[in-house]
Design a protein around this motif. Sequence first.
Motif, mmCIF file in Angstrom:
data_model
loop_
_atom_site.group_PDB
_atom_site.id
_atom_site.type_symbol
_atom_site.label_atom_id
_atom_site.label_comp_id
_atom_site.label_asym_id
_atom_site.label_seq_id
_atom_site.Cartn_x
_atom_site.Cartn_y
_atom_site.Cartn_z
ATOM 1 N N SER A 133 -14.967 4.977 -3.389
ATOM 2 C CA SER A 133 -16.298 4.546 -3.710
ATOM 3 C C SER A 133 -16.234 2.303 -3.943
ATOM 4 N N THR A 134 -15.549 2.594 -4.512
ATOM 5 C CA THR A 134 -15.737 1.088 -5.798
ATOM 6 C C THR A 134 -14.244 0.297 -5.223
ATOM 7 N N SER A 135 -13.943 -0.660 -5.266
ATOM 8 C CA SER A 135 -12.552 -1.471 -5.124
ATOM 9 C C SER A 135 -11.998 -2.438 -6.410
ATOM 10 N N PRO A 136 -10.591 -2.148 -6.718
ATOM 11 C CA PRO A 136 -10.120 -2.615 -7.934
ATOM 12 C C PRO A 136 -10.158 -4.151 -7.588
ATOM 13 N N LYS A 137 -9.933 -4.254 -9.322
ATOM 14 C CA LYS A 137 -10.495 -6.620 -9.358
ATOM 15 C C LYS A 137 -9.070 -6.238 -9.205
ATOM 16 N N ALA A 138 -9.078 -7.568 -8.490
ATOM 17 C CA ALA A 138 -7.689 -8.322 -8.240
ATOM 18 C C ALA A 138 -7.189 -8.985 -8.970
ATOM 19 N N ASP A 139 -6.413 -8.908 -10.455
ATOM 20 C CA ASP A 139 -6.511 -9.166 -10.878
ATOM 21 C C ASP A 139 -5.230 -8.274 -11.805
ATOM 22 N N LYS A 140 -5.961 -6.770 -11.198
ATOM 23 C CA LYS A 140 -5.070 -6.038 -11.662
ATOM 24 C C LYS A 140 -4.163 -5.101 -11.608
ATOM 25 N N LEU A 141 -4.016 -5.699 -9.681
ATOM 26 C CA LEU A 141 -3.347 -5.296 -8.924
ATOM 27 C C LEU A 141 -1.749 -5.085 -8.998
ATOM 28 N N GLY A 142 -1.333 -6.493 -9.184
ATOM 29 C CA GLY A 142 -0.084 -6.774 -9.054
ATOM 30 C C GLY A 142 0.614 -7.101 -7.690
ATOM 31 N N ARG A 143 1.826 -6.808 -7.820
ATOM 32 C CA ARG A 143 2.676 -7.292 -6.376
ATOM 33 C C ARG A 143 2.178 -6.828 -5.444
ATOM 34 N N LYS A 144 2.013 -7.247 -4.645
ATOM 35 C CA LYS A 144 1.594 -6.391 -2.978
ATOM 36 C C LYS A 144 2.314 -6.292 -2.274
ATOM 37 N N TYR A 145 3.018 -5.247 -1.585
ATOM 38 C CA TYR A 145 3.856 -5.055 -0.549
ATOM 39 C C TYR A 145 3.123 -4.219 0.980
ATOM 40 N N THR A 146 3.298 -5.251 1.925
ATOM 41 C CA THR A 146 2.629 -4.806 3.143
ATOM 42 C C THR A 146 4.081 -3.744 3.877
ATOM 43 N N VAL A 147 3.768 -2.373 4.099
ATOM 44 C CA VAL A 147 4.062 -1.870 5.211
ATOM 45 C C VAL A 147 4.100 -1.933 6.434
ATOM 46 N N VAL A 148 4.625 -1.710 7.372
ATOM 47 C CA VAL A 148 4.181 -1.599 9.186
ATOM 48 C C VAL A 148 4.869 -0.304 9.724
ATOM 49 N N VAL A 149 3.864 0.944 10.325
ATOM 50 C CA VAL A 149 5.192 1.796 10.199
ATOM 51 C C VAL A 149 4.548 1.742 11.937
ATOM 52 N N ARG A 150 6.490 1.372 12.286
ATOM 53 C CA ARG A 150 6.730 1.078 14.214
ATOM 54 C C ARG A 150 7.122 2.495 15.177
ATOM 55 N N VAL A 151 6.401 2.339 15.983
ATOM 56 C CA VAL A 151 7.101 3.348 17.197
ATOM 57 C C VAL A 151 8.592 2.101 17.857
ATOM 58 N N GLY A 152 9.307 2.058 17.713
ATOM 59 C CA GLY A 152 9.929 1.382 18.407
ATOM 60 C C GLY A 152 10.351 0.031 18.046
ATOM 61 N N ASP A 153 9.316 -1.000 19.186
ATOM 62 C CA ASP A 153 9.592 -2.803 18.984
ATOM 63 C C ASP A 153 8.019 -2.953 18.399
ATOM 64 N N GLN A 154 7.249 -1.290 18.488
ATOM 65 C CA GLN A 154 5.683 -2.040 18.199
ATOM 66 C C GLN A 154 4.715 -1.758 16.790
ATOM 67 N N ALA A 155 4.111 -2.659 16.529
ATOM 68 C CA ALA A 155 3.420 -2.354 15.074
ATOM 69 C C ALA A 155 2.471 -0.778 15.561
ATOM 70 N N LYS A 156 2.126 0.270 14.889
ATOM 71 C CA LYS A 156 1.510 0.788 14.331
ATOM 72 C C LYS A 156 -0.245 1.287 13.823
ATOM 73 N N GLN A 157 0.861 0.814 12.231
ATOM 74 C CA GLN A 157 -0.791 0.789 11.497
ATOM 75 C C GLN A 157 0.425 -0.114 10.199
ATOM 76 N N THR A 158 -0.562 -0.949 9.163
ATOM 77 C CA THR A 158 -0.348 -1.502 8.173
ATOM 78 C C THR A 158 -0.911 -0.901 7.726
ATOM 79 N N TYR A 159 -0.626 -0.889 6.166
ATOM 80 C CA TYR A 159 -1.257 -0.608 4.658
ATOM 81 C C TYR A 159 -0.712 -1.800 3.935
ATOM 82 N N ASP A 160 -1.191 -1.887 2.692
ATOM 83 C CA ASP A 160 -1.021 -2.703 1.478
ATOM 84 C C ASP A 160 -0.939 -2.029 0.238
ATOM 85 N N LEU A 161 0.473 -2.205 0.166
ATOM 86 C CA LEU A 161 1.227 -1.211 -1.269
ATOM 87 C C LEU A 161 1.142 -1.893 -2.992
ATOM 88 N N TYR A 162 0.016 -1.176 -3.410
ATOM 89 C CA TYR A 162 0.402 -2.065 -4.641
ATOM 90 C C TYR A 162 0.439 -0.928 -6.263
#
Length: 212
Positions: free
Chosen positions: A74-103
Amino acid sequence: MSRRWFLSGAVLVTVAAPLLAPSPALAAPPKPDTITIDGEELDEAITVRAKADPELFEAMLSQVNWLSNAKGLSTSPKADKLGRKYTVVVRVGDQAKQTYDLYPLAAGGPRAYRPGKQPDKRRTTNAWFYGRLNMSETLRAAGVPLPGKPESLHGGIGGGERVFDEDTLNPGRDIDKLLTDLREVLLLNGAVVLVITLGLAGISLLVRRRAR
């Protein structure tokens, strides 16, 4: 007559065969087979393939596959408390299907973010989530340079035992400390009882003198 029935049956089978064949629209969608991980401190994106390392691929997929339809916080975390961001992309072959950011290093535990705009054009919303507790270990196994933790798990992804200091598992030392603490408590209680006894004796003597 039999020949006529045979020909009629053959015609019916020929006509019905396309209708009985499985529809391409009902076929199971292809499964993801590649995951890429990108971050600011990475020289290049890390690629994890299902064929090359199925165990690691499934471990990485388990970090994000549940986020597609989950209800966010229901609430978003504070930006200065997140630390490093890693973007994860799930693919089927060469096509990207899903993307998420992990902290993985966020204060209070790992966090995950689902952008509302997904590569496969499906309709969803921006949402924040608490990430899985083994997020750091899984990303580190994939090659992300994350700092290790003393309590990190060993023996593979999702398995192994926690590492303890030898002093933590020294029962003799713990018993000695317990006996020492117990002796101190008994001495303290004895001193308190002695003070109370002397106080009562003094009060009793004072009452007797006044009674005379």
